[in-house]
Motif scaffolding. Structure first.
Motif, PDB file in Angstrom:
ATOM      1  N   VAL A 230       0.866  -1.178   0.000  1.00  0.00           N
ATOM      2  CA  VAL A 230       0.000   0.000   0.000  1.00  0.00           C
ATOM      3  C   VAL A 230       0.902   1.228   0.000  1.00  0.00           C
ATOM      4  O   VAL A 230       1.738   1.396   0.899  1.00  0.00           O
ATOM      5  CB  VAL A 230      -0.934   0.026   1.225  1.00  0.00           C
ATOM      6  N   SER A 231       0.752   2.067  -1.013  1.00  0.00           N
ATOM      7  CA  SER A 231       1.498   3.326  -1.093  1.00  0.00           C
ATOM      8  C   SER A 231       0.583   4.449  -0.629  1.00  0.00           C
ATOM      9  O   SER A 231      -0.597   4.505  -1.005  1.00  0.00           O
ATOM     10  CB  SER A 231       1.950   3.576  -2.529  1.00  0.00           C
ATOM     11  N   ALA A 232       1.119   5.342   0.202  1.00  0.00           N
ATOM     12  CA  ALA A 232       0.264   6.367   0.809  1.00  0.00           C
ATOM     13  C   ALA A 232       1.047   7.639   1.078  1.00  0.00           C
ATOM     14  O   ALA A 232       2.274   7.624   1.225  1.00  0.00           O
ATOM     15  CB  ALA A 232      -0.350   5.843   2.106  1.00  0.00           C
ATOM     16  N   ARG A 233       0.306   8.742   1.162  1.00  0.00           N
ATOM     17  CA  ARG A 233       0.935  10.015   1.533  1.00  0.00           C
ATOM     18  C   ARG A 233       1.373  10.002   2.987  1.00  0.00           C
ATOM     19  O   ARG A 233       2.345  10.661   3.371  1.00  0.00           O
ATOM     20  CB  ARG A 233      -0.062  11.146   1.282  1.00  0.00           C
ATOM     21  N   ALA A 234       0.650   9.236   3.813  1.00  0.00           N
ATOM     22  CA  ALA A 234       0.997   9.121   5.231  1.00  0.00           C
ATOM     23  C   ALA A 234       0.604   7.735   5.721  1.00  0.00           C
ATOM     24  O   ALA A 234      -0.314   7.109   5.197  1.00  0.00           O
ATOM     25  CB  ALA A 234       0.283  10.190   6.053  1.00  0.00           C
ATOM     26  N   VAL A 235       1.329   7.251   6.733  1.00  0.00           N
ATOM     27  CA  VAL A 235       1.050   5.959   7.363  1.00  0.00           C
ATOM     28  C   VAL A 235       0.910   6.172   8.861  1.00  0.00           C
ATOM     29  O   VAL A 235       1.697   6.909   9.468  1.00  0.00           O
ATOM     30  CB  VAL A 235       2.180   4.938   7.088  1.00  0.00           C
ATOM     31  N   VAL A 236      -0.099   5.543   9.453  1.00  0.00           N
ATOM     32  CA  VAL A 236      -0.284   5.566  10.902  1.00  0.00           C
ATOM     33  C   VAL A 236      -0.107   4.146  11.428  1.00  0.00           C
ATOM     34  O   VAL A 236      -0.795   3.228  10.972  1.00  0.00           O
ATOM     35  CB  VAL A 236      -1.681   6.097  11.290  1.00  0.00           C
ATOM     36  N   VAL A 237       0.813   3.966  12.369  1.00  0.00           N
ATOM     37  CA  VAL A 237       1.033   2.665  12.992  1.00  0.00           C
ATOM     38  C   VAL A 237       0.341   2.699  14.353  1.00  0.00           C
ATOM     39  O   VAL A 237       0.805   3.342  15.290  1.00  0.00           O
ATOM     40  CB  VAL A 237       2.531   2.344  13.135  1.00  0.00           C
ATOM     41  N   ALA A 238      -0.789   1.994  14.433  1.00  0.00           N
ATOM     42  CA  ALA A 238      -1.634   1.993  15.639  1.00  0.00           C
ATOM     43  C   ALA A 238      -1.760   0.566  16.147  1.00  0.00           C
ATOM     44  O   ALA A 238      -2.838  -0.009  16.186  1.00  0.00           O
ATOM     45  CB  ALA A 238      -3.000   2.592  15.320  1.00  0.00           C
ATOM     46  N   THR A 239      -0.637   0.003  16.563  1.00  0.00           N
ATOM     47  CA  THR A 239      -0.549  -1.427  16.893  1.00  0.00           C
ATOM     48  C   THR A 239      -0.203  -1.667  18.363  1.00  0.00           C
ATOM     49  O   THR A 239       0.538  -2.598  18.683  1.00  0.00           O
ATOM     50  CB  THR A 239       0.498  -2.100  15.997  1.00  0.00           C
ATOM     51  N   ASN A 240      -0.732  -0.830  19.248  1.00  0.00           N
ATOM     52  CA  ASN A 240      -0.445  -0.907  20.687  1.00  0.00           C
ATOM     53  C   ASN A 240       0.982  -0.470  20.989  1.00  0.00           C
ATOM     54  O   ASN A 240       1.209   0.406  21.804  1.00  0.00           O
ATOM     55  CB  ASN A 240      -0.709  -2.306  21.262  1.00  0.00           C
ATOM     56  N   THR A 241       1.951  -1.109  20.378  1.00  0.00           N
ATOM     57  CA  THR A 241       3.331  -0.629  20.424  1.00  0.00           C
ATOM     58  C   THR A 241       3.858  -0.678  19.000  1.00  0.00           C
ATOM     59  O   THR A 241       3.496  -1.585  18.236  1.00  0.00           O
ATOM     60  CB  THR A 241       4.191  -1.481  21.382  1.00  0.00           C
ATOM     61  N   PRO A 242       4.675   0.268  18.572  1.00  0.00           N
ATOM     62  CA  PRO A 242       5.039   0.351  17.156  1.00  0.00           C
ATOM     63  C   PRO A 242       5.813  -0.873  16.659  1.00  0.00           C
ATOM     64  O   PRO A 242       6.721  -1.362  17.330  1.00  0.00           O
ATOM     65  CB  PRO A 242       5.917   1.607  17.094  1.00  0.00           C
ATOM     66  N   VAL A 243       5.441  -1.332  15.460  1.00  0.00           N
ATOM     67  CA  VAL A 243       6.165  -2.438  14.828  1.00  0.00           C
ATOM     68  C   VAL A 243       7.142  -1.917  13.782  1.00  0.00           C
ATOM     69  O   VAL A 243       7.864  -2.699  13.159  1.00  0.00           O
ATOM     70  CB  VAL A 243       5.188  -3.437  14.176  1.00  0.00           C
ATOM     71  N   ASN A 244       7.162  -0.612  13.579  1.00  0.00           N
ATOM     72  CA  ASN A 244       8.051  -0.012  12.583  1.00  0.00           C
ATOM     73  C   ASN A 244       9.287   0.608  13.211  1.00  0.00           C
ATOM     74  O   ASN A 244      10.219   0.985  12.512  1.00  0.00           O
ATOM     75  CB  ASN A 244       7.303   1.081  11.818  1.00  0.00           C
ATOM     76  N   ASN A 245       9.302   0.735  14.526  1.00  0.00           N
ATOM     77  CA  ASN A 245      10.365   1.443  15.234  1.00  0.00           C
ATOM     78  C   ASN A 245      11.140   0.435  16.073  1.00  0.00           C
ATOM     79  O   ASN A 245      10.595  -0.149  17.009  1.00  0.00           O
ATOM     80  CB  ASN A 245       9.736   2.527  16.124  1.00  0.00           C
TER      81      ASN A 245
END
Length: 516
Positions: free
Chosen positions: A224-239
């Motif tokens: 999924v390509s997007a102008r913005a991404v929100v990671v709302a997974t209780n604790t971040p999985v991207n960081n």
């Protein structure tokens, strides 16, 4: 609804929520949201109302993570106390915290009314009471700090209403709120789809990349390509590092007990213990009974495996304070992220321009998730929001350095598990339906024996930062004692920060004797 976050079942999970199909192809949108809990769906709803295209991805069902395990207090009686927040961040930030949590309750009420959502929303009084006579001073400090934070309607009372005993002096926080979280999310998800949003469940995200556009890659290869991404997974999985040094994962426990209908007021109670107890009526069980839910007895994730005694202590405490009937009808646990400086992290992911996170909810997850919906919408649309400085994930909390050091020393100590012996020596010592860690030379192996006695083995190393996972016998999961990653009995990741599964391995033959 089925749970994808543990073996226990909360009272809320008895309702069904809409089912949405997995993402079947790569696509482009304005905003991609990872996580279909209250934070993710609140953000999706607010963005859609601003004319944005939104896609929500979740690896389980709507509300299947921690939102379905809450006790669902909607409260501006802040979990970490206003006098504590004021001492760390100053009076201005304390006022913003009070303002934002009050606004979140109002916003939920407005959404319920505007969208005609049946979720048993109601306004109730909340009472913070002193657990011991010596803690009266705590209430005095909090009353003054709450007034400085703008909560002028908070008052001191001799004691909250209780049908069994005087709970002692208390602070009354009027106009708190409560609702059925999964009934709310189920209806909100349907409204999101009606507004043109897309929700895809059973879609596991494996990578989040900042950029123009930002990109979210799924396990099956779709992007999924997007102008913005929100990671709302209780604790971040991207960081991988930054945020996880500034918060800690805790398991919290809940029991649901029968009480006679209307024998306990529709209200909320919190005591001043650490960890504290939190109580409310959840709803009607039948024509004669209500369900009282009581939470508390927290411990750091992956560092204890003694839920049974914790449930018993909660039930015993409830029996001494409320007119409960019989044994608990429900027992469940959930996971909360405790920030070192008391405030959630809602905003741009440190180092990124187009990726946003929401985490660090502590005991105020329902209001934090709603705050995120309003705040992140403004940030993504480049609108000013006064709450941004309070919840900025990039903030440096100098006053909380002691807590920072304590939590990170605790993490460092967990790596000593590499040097210890295993829980058992052979697979046959593991009861069917249970798990244990076995040591083999320099390796630790996580072994689950299913109810048929068949062994399933995994590298016990958490793929996030290499700690050794521990068995959670209540939720039938492998929990990481360092940063709270969790995996189901068969190694599938169910809670970040890990984003990948435990690696399946072959069991050494000498560990397999007499296994049937």
């Amino acid at each position: 609804m089925p749970s994808d976050s543990g073996a226990t079942t909360s009272f809320w999970m008895e309702v069904s929520v809409p089912d949405y199909s997995p993402l079947a192809e790569s696509c482009t949108t304005d905003v991609c949201i990872v996580g279909a809990g209250i934070a993710g769906l609140s953000t999706a709803y607010h963005l859609l109302q601003r004319g944005q295209q939104v896609i929500v991805l979740d690896d389980g069902p709507v509300g299947g993570g921690e939102t379905g395990r809450t006790t669902s207090h909607l409260s501006n009686a802040f979990d970490d106390r206003y006098h504590h927040i004021e001492s760390l961040h100053g009076q201005e930030i304390s006022r913003l915290v009070a303002q934002s949590h009050t606004a979140a309750i109002d916003r939920i009420e407005a959404i319920v009314q505007d969208e005609d959502i049946e979720c048993d929303f109601r306004r109730v009084d909340g009472y913070l009471f002193a657990a011991h006579e010596a803690q009266r001073r705590e209430l005095e400090k909090e009353l003054k700090a709450a007034h400085r934070a703008g909560l002028s309607d908070v008052v001191s009372v001799d004691g909250p209403p209780s049908p069994t005993q005087n709970l002692g002096p208390a602070l009354l926080f009027p106009r708190q709120g409560q609702f059925h979280p999964l009934a709310y999310l189920g209806a909100l998800s349907e409204r999101i789809v009606a507004l043109g949003g897309r929700i895809h469940c059973d879609t596991h995200v494996v990578e989040v990349d900042d950029g123009i556009p930002a990109r979210v890659k799924t396990e099956n290869g779709n992007v999924v390509s997007a102008r913005a991404v929100v990671v709302a997974t209780n604790t971040p999985v991207n960081n991988r590092f930054t945020i996880h040094t500034k918060q800690a994962a805790y398991r919290t426990f809940v029991v649901g007990l029968r009480v006679a209908k209307d024998s306990v007021p529709w209200a909320q109670w919190w005591d001043t213990l650490d960890p504290y107890h939190y109580v409310r009526i959840a709803g009607r069980l039948d024509d004669l009974h209500d369900l009282l839910i009581v939470g508390g007895e927290d411990h750091k994730t992956g560092q204890e495996n003694d839920a049974g005694p914790r449930f018993e202590r909660l039930a015993d405490w409830a029996g001494r304070h409320f007119p409960v009937i019989g044994s608990p009808l429900y027992r469940w646990s959930g996971q909360v992220m405790e920030p070192i400086d008391g405030l959630a992290f809602i905003g741009r992911n440190p180092g990124d321009d187009h990726v946003f996170i929401v985490t660090g909810d502590s005991g105020n997850g329902m209001t934090h998730g709603t705050i995120a919906g309003m705040l992140l919408t403004d940030l993504i649309l480049d609108r000013e929001n006064p709450w941004a400085k309070a919840y900025d994930p990039q903030r440096k909390s100098v006053q909380a350095l002691g807590e920072f050091a304590k939590e990170n020393v605790n993490v460092a100590v967990q790596y000593a598990d590499w040097l210890t012996s295993g829980d058992v020596g052979k697979v046959e010592q593991i009861a069917p339906g249970e798990g244990a860690v076995i040591r083999h030379r320099l390796h630790k192996i996580a072994v689950y024996r299913d109810p048929d006695g068949i062994a399933h083995a995994f590298d016990a190393t958490c793929p996030h930062l290499g700690c050794i996972v521990e068995w959670n016998g209540t939720e039938k999961s492998w929990d990481c004692p360092c940063h709270g990653s969790r995996f189901d009995a068969r190694g599938y990741v169910i809670n970040g920060p890990a984003i990948s599964n435990l690696k399946a391995v072959e069991l050494p033959s000498e560990r397999l004797s007499h296994v049937e």
